[in-house]
Design an enzyme around this catalytic site. Structure first.
Site, PDB file in Angstrom:
ATOM      1  N   ASP A  90      -2.559  10.264   3.719  1.00 22.31           N
ATOM      2  CA  ASP A  90      -3.925   9.831   4.025  1.00 22.31           C
ATOM      3  C   ASP A  90      -4.598  10.847   4.946  1.00 22.31           C
ATOM      4  O   ASP A  90      -4.449  10.791   6.165  1.00 22.31           O
ATOM      5  CB  ASP A  90      -3.894   8.439   4.691  1.00 22.31           C
ATOM      6  CG  ASP A  90      -5.296   7.913   4.974  1.00 22.31           C
ATOM      7  OD1 ASP A  90      -6.275   8.513   4.479  1.00 22.31           O
ATOM      8  OD2 ASP A  90      -5.407   6.893   5.692  1.00 22.31           O
ATOM      9  N   ARG A 108      -7.689  -0.605   1.609  1.00 21.11           N
ATOM     10  CA  ARG A 108      -8.252  -1.824   1.018  1.00 21.11           C
ATOM     11  C   ARG A 108      -8.786  -1.581  -0.392  1.00 21.11           C
ATOM     12  O   ARG A 108      -8.820  -2.492  -1.206  1.00 21.11           O
ATOM     13  CB  ARG A 108      -9.337  -2.391   1.950  1.00 21.11           C
ATOM     14  CG  ARG A 108     -10.486  -1.464   2.191  1.00 21.11           C
ATOM     15  CD  ARG A 108     -11.260  -1.801   3.454  1.00 21.11           C
ATOM     16  NE  ARG A 108     -10.577  -1.317   4.661  1.00 21.11           N
ATOM     17  CZ  ARG A 108     -11.033  -1.517   5.899  1.00 21.11           C
ATOM     18  NH1 ARG A 108     -12.153  -2.185   6.104  1.00 21.11           N
ATOM     19  NH2 ARG A 108     -10.369  -1.046   6.922  1.00 21.11           N
ATOM     20  N   LYS A 129      -9.791  12.848   8.760  1.00 18.70           N
ATOM     21  CA  LYS A 129      -9.222  12.485  10.058  1.00 18.70           C
ATOM     22  C   LYS A 129      -9.126  13.706  10.962  1.00 18.70           C
ATOM     23  O   LYS A 129      -9.041  14.827  10.471  1.00 18.70           O
ATOM     24  CB  LYS A 129      -7.800  11.940   9.853  1.00 18.70           C
ATOM     25  CG  LYS A 129      -7.712  10.562   9.246  1.00 18.70           C
ATOM     26  CD  LYS A 129      -6.265  10.115   9.100  1.00 18.70           C
ATOM     27  CE  LYS A 129      -6.139   8.768   8.441  1.00 18.70           C
ATOM     28  NZ  LYS A 129      -6.695   7.645   9.222  1.00 18.70           N
ATOM     29  N   ASP A 171     -12.022   6.920   4.565  1.00 20.37           N
ATOM     30  CA  ASP A 171     -10.748   6.710   5.264  1.00 20.37           C
ATOM     31  C   ASP A 171     -10.335   5.231   5.240  1.00 20.37           C
ATOM     32  O   ASP A 171      -9.216   4.890   5.611  1.00 20.37           O
ATOM     33  CB  ASP A 171     -10.869   7.223   6.702  1.00 20.37           C
ATOM     34  CG  ASP A 171      -9.511   7.449   7.350  1.00 20.37           C
ATOM     35  OD1 ASP A 171      -8.490   7.395   6.634  1.00 20.37           O
ATOM     36  OD2 ASP A 171      -9.489   7.683   8.574  1.00 20.37           O
ATOM     37  N   GLU A 223      -9.385   3.556   2.838  1.00 19.03           N
ATOM     38  CA  GLU A 223      -8.972   3.654   1.424  1.00 19.03           C
ATOM     39  C   GLU A 223      -7.926   2.609   1.052  1.00 19.03           C
ATOM     40  O   GLU A 223      -7.810   2.233  -0.116  1.00 19.03           O
ATOM     41  CB  GLU A 223      -8.440   5.062   1.137  1.00 19.03           C
ATOM     42  CG  GLU A 223      -6.952   5.303   1.501  1.00 19.03           C
ATOM     43  CD  GLU A 223      -6.642   5.174   2.982  1.00 19.03           C
ATOM     44  OE1 GLU A 223      -7.589   5.305   3.798  1.00 19.03           O
ATOM     45  OE2 GLU A 223      -5.475   4.914   3.339  1.00 19.03           O
ATOM     46  N   ASP A 246       1.824   6.652   5.305  1.00 15.57           N
ATOM     47  CA  ASP A 246       0.870   5.645   4.838  1.00 15.57           C
ATOM     48  C   ASP A 246       1.322   4.972   3.536  1.00 15.57           C
ATOM     49  O   ASP A 246       0.623   4.137   2.992  1.00 15.57           O
ATOM     50  CB  ASP A 246      -0.513   6.296   4.661  1.00 15.57           C
ATOM     51  CG  ASP A 246      -1.646   5.346   4.983  1.00 15.57           C
ATOM     52  OD1 ASP A 246      -1.411   4.346   5.688  1.00 15.57           O
ATOM     53  OD2 ASP A 246      -2.776   5.592   4.516  1.00 15.57           O
ATOM     54  N   LYS A 256       0.842  -1.211   0.000  1.00 16.43           N
ATOM     55  CA  LYS A 256       0.000   0.000   0.000  1.00 16.43           C
ATOM     56  C   LYS A 256       0.875   1.258   0.000  1.00 16.43           C
ATOM     57  O   LYS A 256       1.732   1.419   0.862  1.00 16.43           O
ATOM     58  CB  LYS A 256      -0.895  -0.011   1.251  1.00 16.43           C
ATOM     59  CG  LYS A 256      -1.593   1.324   1.555  1.00 16.43           C
ATOM     60  CD  LYS A 256      -2.484   1.246   2.802  1.00 16.43           C
ATOM     61  CE  LYS A 256      -3.014   2.610   3.211  1.00 16.43           C
ATOM     62  NZ  LYS A 256      -3.880   2.574   4.406  1.00 16.43           N
TER      63      LYS A 256
HETATM   64  N1  BES Z   1      -3.800   4.517   7.190  1.00 17.75           N
HETATM   65  C1  BES Z   1      -4.875   4.267   8.079  1.00 17.75           C
HETATM   66  C2  BES Z   1      -4.504   3.297   9.204  1.00 17.75           C
HETATM   67  C3  BES Z   1      -3.499   3.765  10.218  1.00 17.75           C
HETATM   68  C4  BES Z   1      -3.930   4.263  11.423  1.00 17.75           C
HETATM   69  C5  BES Z   1      -2.147   3.636  10.006  1.00 17.75           C
HETATM   70  C6  BES Z   1      -3.015   4.659  12.378  1.00 17.75           C
HETATM   71  C7  BES Z   1      -1.226   4.033  10.960  1.00 17.75           C
HETATM   72  C8  BES Z   1      -1.661   4.534  12.151  1.00 17.75           C
HETATM   73  C9  BES Z   1      -6.042   3.658   7.311  1.00 17.75           C
HETATM   74  O1  BES Z   1      -6.201   4.100   6.013  1.00 17.75           O
HETATM   75  C10 BES Z   1      -7.294   4.038   8.043  1.00 17.75           C
HETATM   76  O2  BES Z   1      -7.570   5.204   8.097  1.00 17.75           O
HETATM   77  N2  BES Z   1      -8.001   3.039   8.545  1.00 17.75           N
HETATM   78  C11 BES Z   1      -9.214   3.260   9.250  1.00 17.75           C
HETATM   79  C12 BES Z   1     -10.233   2.254   8.772  1.00 17.75           C
HETATM   80  C13 BES Z   1     -11.632   2.510   9.260  1.00 17.75           C
HETATM   81  C14 BES Z   1     -12.156   3.810   8.671  1.00 17.75           C
HETATM   82  C15 BES Z   1     -12.487   1.366   8.856  1.00 17.75           C
HETATM   83  C16 BES Z   1      -8.940   3.087  10.748  1.00 17.75           C
HETATM   84  O3  BES Z   1      -8.166   2.203  11.102  1.00 17.75           O
HETATM   85  O4  BES Z   1      -9.460   3.870  11.515  1.00 17.75           O
HETATM   86 ZN    ZN Z   2      -4.494   4.736   5.067  1.00 15.03          ZN
HETATM   87 MN    MN Z   3      -7.315   5.916   5.924  1.00 18.31          MN
END
Ligand code: BES
Ligand code: ZN
Ligand code: MN
Length: 514
Positions: free
Chosen positions: A282, A363, A289, A359, A361, A300, A277
């Protein structure tokens, strides 16, 4: 712009006390029995200084600790650093890697330009000299790394090179030590490449500039080639996931493919696909966020960079395997052209996805890249992604989440984790979790319920790998150090470079598979 610190590694057969160097690093177990004769010799020449630090209790030999003793005119070294190795029976190959990283970190901190290392001597015959040397080399690169290419003031005046000699008085081991150093240097350089690239900010690294970096990497590395699909080609192929995530940004998305095949023998060898990825920033998109720590989301892209660096290492090690590093890259931004919650996206596989949260994104870009990997006829697919905050909640910042559909592959990765020191922990991603990802108005939705977020995300990805052997590494908790540690500067960790390279080395006959 400053360049990263250059490291040079050599072997030398000499007695410890005679080594002319700015810093000599030796190891000490906390429950250490009688020290090696040459250490006793060194102690004597130092007039009891080493015994004194131990006796006073200032240094107990714990891992992550060290004591510095200044040289005198009876020894060649200006400084002697005794590095704690912990309890002897607990020692693993990562013990020496971490100790070497600590020593190199200190050397750079003291602006030493030369270092002599004899850390492996304390380990006796517990590990092969080659393995010890490889781990030391990896550690030396790791610990000496600094990310300061944008610091224009030179107050600190850091050195730009570190010459390291691995000292052993047994010349019979030299060849093995040199082979180990050679491998370790390749992996060490790949790690530093990954850390430097990952630390670069979102205004510098965006999908097209990352693609240009991948092209440059392929140009500069024998055995690698690189293809980049731009937004028009992605549209033609129907890669709706990558396009949707990239639609809100001024810098368009890319799919980067770096291939490695060893000369001449490609057709007989297995093909492994690493999918990483690479969200260059992000923001969360329309599901934006919170401001706090958002700057961390420049990281990210670390999964993508890790697989590029692993391809670099595999090519330089000339491993007998076909490798494809597949890197979907987009910037996730909110704007008038962004994808929105409620949208239904048709992915490359034909499966439709209802967007519940922009968010989620990672996947959405991975599902297209995974389907691409499936279509390439590879034998194994391993993806690496900073995918979920839930994985960080579950495992903290010490281990990556490991999920997959094949027990042997999980075991192989666990084995590689042991030697590489990049730890993984298995989490489930079976049918219960897949059920959570069903949508009422599309085949899937991109976000599950409140619980088990790392597992539901993996269960989503699983829908796109068909019957291929597949594993997924969620590196959200391990992609960086928030603060500097005894052995590493803060910032990107390059987690996965050693793990994936070790996996390939084991797979290709370096080590017997169980
Ligand atoms: N890049 C983030 C995940 C992340 C969070 C990486 C903290 C490093 C530190 C990912 O894209 C994300 O935002 N995931 C969300 C998914 C949710 C919206 C289903 C998450 O984990 O909150
Ligand atoms: Zn992300
Ligand atoms: Mn995200």
């Amino acid at each position: 712009m400053k360049k990263i610190i250059e490291v040079e590694l050599k072997t030398r057969s000499a007695a410890l006390a005679e080594c002319k160097t700015q810093m000599l690093a030796i190891g000490h177990f906390s429950d250490g029995k009688k020290p090696l004769p040459e250490i006793i010799e060194l102690c004597k020449k130092l007039g009891g200084a080493i015994e004194q630090v131990v006796k006073l209790g200032d240094f107990k030999g714990k891992t992550g600790t060290s004591a510095l003793i200044y040289g005198n005119n009876h020894i060649g070294a200006q400084r002697v650093l005794i590095v704690g190795l912990g309890e002897q029976k607990e020692a693993t190959i990562d013990t020496i890697r971490q100790a070497a990283a600590l020593a190199a970190n200190k050397a750079v901190g003291m602006k030493a330009k030369t270092m002599a290392v004899a850390l492996h001597r304390a380990f006796g015959a517990k590990f092969e000299p080659g393995l010890l040397a490889q781990a030391m080399a990896e550690g030396i690169y790791y610990g000496s790394f600094r990310y300061d290419e944008y610091i224009t003031s030179d107050e600190d005046g850091r050195t730009d090179s570190l010459v390291v000699e691995v000292i052993d008085d047994n010349a019979a081991k030299t060849k093995q030590l040199e082979d180990g150093l050679f491998k370790g240097a390749i992996i060490g350089k790949a790690q530093s490449y990954a850390r430097a690239l990952a630390n670069r900010p979102g205004n510098v690294i965006n999908p097209p500039s990352l693609a240009a970096e991948a092209k440059k990497l392929a140009r500069n590395t024998k055995g690698l080639s690189c293809t980049v699909l731009d937004e028009k080609q992605l549209a033609k192929l129907g890669m709706g996931g990558i396009l949707a995530v990239g639609s809100g940004s001024k810098t368009p998305p890319r799919l980067i493919i770096v291939k490695y095949s060893p000369k001449g023998k490609a057709s007989k060898l297995p093909t492994v696909a690493f999918v990483g990825k690479a969200i260059t920033f992000d923001s969360g998109g329309i599901s934006i966020k919170p401001a706090q720590n958002m700057e961390q989301m420049k990281l990210d892209k670390t999964g993508g960079i890790t697989v590029l660096a692993a391809a670099k290492a595999a090519a330089e090690l000339k491993l007998p395997v076909n490798l494809m590093a597949i890197v979907p890259s987009a910037e996730n931004m909110p704007s008038g052209t962004s994808y929105r919650p409620g949208d239904i996206v048709t992915t490359y596989s034909g499966k439709t996805v209802e967007i519940q949260n922009t968010d989620a994104e990672g996947r959405m870009i991975l599902c297209d890249a995974l389907h691409y990997a499936v279509k390439q006829n590879c034998d194994v697919i391993i993806d690496v992604a900073t995918l979920t905050g839930a994985c960080v909640v579950a495992l903290g910042t010490f281990m990556a989440g490991l999920m997959g559909n094949n027990e042997q592959l999980n075991k192989d990765l666990e084995e590689a984790a042991k030697t590489s020191g990049e730890k993984v922990w298995q989490l489930p991603c079976g049918d219960d979790y897949a059920e959570e990802m069903k949508s009422k108005i599309a085949d899937l939705k991109n976000s599950g319920g409140r619980w088990g977020g790392a597992c539901t995300a993996a269960a989503f990805l699983r829908q796109f790998v068909g019957d291929k052997k597949w594993a997924h590494l969620d590196i959200a908790g391990v992609d960086c150090f928030e603060k500097p540690t005894a052995s590493a500067a803060e910032g990107a960790s390059a987690f996965g470079v050693r793990l994936l390279t070790t996996y390939l080395m084991n797979l290709t006959g370096g080590k017997k598979r169980k």
